[in-house]
Design an enzyme around this catalytic site. Structure first.
Site, PDB file in Angstrom:
ATOM      1  CG  HIS A 152      -0.123   0.197   2.487  1.00 22.18           C
ATOM      2  ND1 HIS A 152       0.351  -0.905   3.252  1.00 22.18           N
ATOM      3  CD2 HIS A 152       0.207   1.370   3.232  1.00 22.18           C
ATOM      4  CE1 HIS A 152       0.860  -0.394   4.331  1.00 22.18           C
ATOM      5  NE2 HIS A 152       1.003   0.926   4.462  1.00 22.18           N
ATOM      6  CG  HIS A 199      -4.383   0.432   4.320  1.00 22.43           C
ATOM      7  ND1 HIS A 199      -3.949  -0.426   5.251  1.00 22.43           N
ATOM      8  CD2 HIS A 199      -3.272   1.327   4.442  1.00 22.43           C
ATOM      9  CE1 HIS A 199      -2.708  -0.007   5.723  1.00 22.43           C
ATOM     10  NE2 HIS A 199      -2.341   0.840   5.260  1.00 22.43           N
ATOM     11  CG  HIS A 213       3.881   4.961   4.884  1.00 20.79           C
ATOM     12  ND1 HIS A 213       3.112   5.493   5.721  1.00 20.79           N
ATOM     13  CD2 HIS A 213       3.462   3.628   4.704  1.00 20.79           C
ATOM     14  CE1 HIS A 213       2.177   4.812   5.837  1.00 20.79           C
ATOM     15  NE2 HIS A 213       2.449   3.671   5.324  1.00 20.79           N
ATOM     16  CG  HIS A 245      -0.433   0.650  12.297  1.00 22.32           C
ATOM     17  ND1 HIS A 245       0.051   1.689  12.482  1.00 22.32           N
ATOM     18  CD2 HIS A 245       0.297   0.361  11.124  1.00 22.32           C
ATOM     19  CE1 HIS A 245       1.114   2.192  11.722  1.00 22.32           C
ATOM     20  NE2 HIS A 245       1.238   1.267  10.916  1.00 22.32           N
ATOM     21  CE1 TYR A 254       4.824   3.536   8.200  1.00 22.28           C
ATOM     22  CE2 TYR A 254       4.717   2.831  10.567  1.00 22.28           C
ATOM     23  CZ  TYR A 254       4.019   3.188   9.399  1.00 22.28           C
ATOM     24  OH  TYR A 254       2.846   3.123   9.181  1.00 22.28           O
ATOM     25  CD  GLU A 264       3.628   0.345   7.405  1.00 17.87           C
ATOM     26  OE1 GLU A 264       2.846  -0.121   8.213  1.00 17.87           O
ATOM     27  OE2 GLU A 264       3.143   0.677   6.273  1.00 17.87           O
TER      28      GLU A 264
END
Length: 306
Positions: A152, A199, A213, A245, A254, A264
């Site tokens: 993503h 996502h 990112h 998260h 990260y 990431e």
């Protein structure tokens, strides 16, 4: 999952100003495979990706993202989406066949956040090192972190509202999660999926046309911890050490490439279906949403873009 025929995130083209060092970083530390090169670009893929490339590194004086592209099921889908995107108000241009190595024709347009976005169907097929007959779970000879795939990107821009409408109403994405202000419910961030992941692309309110990112997928939490070891051993500064998260429930770390593009690697999360209800976070809980353990953002994460 997407009823409009958009399958998944397919590729991202990143601008890098220290070209040789960046190619070395992405191939030996991140662990992608180089699949081709032309005058100004190097093409790479993760070991578990079937198409020719998912990452393009472009020689540039700047860092950041040139474009991100999603793959569609066929050319009819491409034609239909071109008309719908134009009706929404975006100017659409055709990218001719073989404009970049291994790629077929694409459509290109600018999102309300200022980012360049492409849709395509054709790309050269190269397969994976494990093959398709009685394959082992992973190949020999993996280097570095060795993510399975491009996962993503999180992009920054001012008009998150219109961009969210474009993705949900026209492109058929599901908004899985969102962040809103406490008082006015102004949309601050939107997480969008076209597959079954939490996502495939996300947008956060910030400076236009910026990259926050690019994320790559790992198989499990141990691989995230091992990524931290590999980064430390190679002297790569880690911005956020392994954590979880709240938003998307992913497990993550990260760090930055040599040109300052944030990377990431992540794992975990949940499955998304077409009837997935949008989860809402309020701005006062954003620290918990991003970094569930510490429950607060660090200075660079909320202010550094490329």
């Amino acid at each position: 999952m997407n009823g409009n025929g958009i399958e998944r995130v397919g590729r991202i083209q990143l601008r890098v100003h220290d070209f040789e060092q960046s190619v070395d970083y992405y191939s030996n530390i991140l662990g992608l495979d180089v699949t081709g090169q032309d005058d100004n670009r190097v093409y790479l893929k993760a070991w578990d990706e079937w198409d020719h490339h998912s990452v393009i590194l472009e020689k540039s004086d700047y860092s950041g993202m040139d474009h991100i592209a999603f793959k569609v099921t066929n050319h009819d889908v491409l034609d239909k989406l071109e008309r719908k995107i134009e009706q929404f108000g975006c100017d659409v241009k055709r990218v001719s066949n073989q404009s970049r190595l291994g790629e077929g024709e694409a459509i290109r347009f600018i999102l309300p956040t200022g980012h360049t976005f492409e849709l395509y169907h054709e790309i050269d097929y190269v397969g994976v090192p494990t093959g398709r007959l009685n394959p082992h779970p992973w190949p020999d000879g993996l280097r570095g972190i060795a993510p399975h795939r491009l996962d993503h990107a999180l992009l920054a821009g001012d008009d998150v509202d219109t961009t969210m409408r474009l993705f949900t109403e026209i492109l058929g994405f599901v908004q899985t999660e969102r962040v809103v202000s406490v008082d006015s419910e102004q949309l601050i961030a939107s997480f969008l999926s076209t597959s079954m992941t939490g996502h495939d692309i996300a947008f956060i309110k910030g400076p236009n046309a910026k990259l926050h990112h690019v994320g790559f997928y790992l198989g499990n939490w141990y691989e995230v911890l091992k990524a931290a070891d590999i980064l430390a051993r190679n002297g790569i500064e880690i911005e956020v050490t392994p954590t979880r998260h709240g938003i998307t429930r992913g497990e993550t770390i990260y760090f930055f490439d040599p040109s300052g593009n944030r990377n990431e690697v992540c794992t975990g999360g949940y499955a998304v279906y077409s009837d997935f209800p949008t989860i809402t976070w309020t701005e006062d809980k954003l620290g918990q949403g991003i970094f569930y353990h510490r429950r607060q953002l660090n200075e660079t994460f909320s202010s550094v873009f490329s």
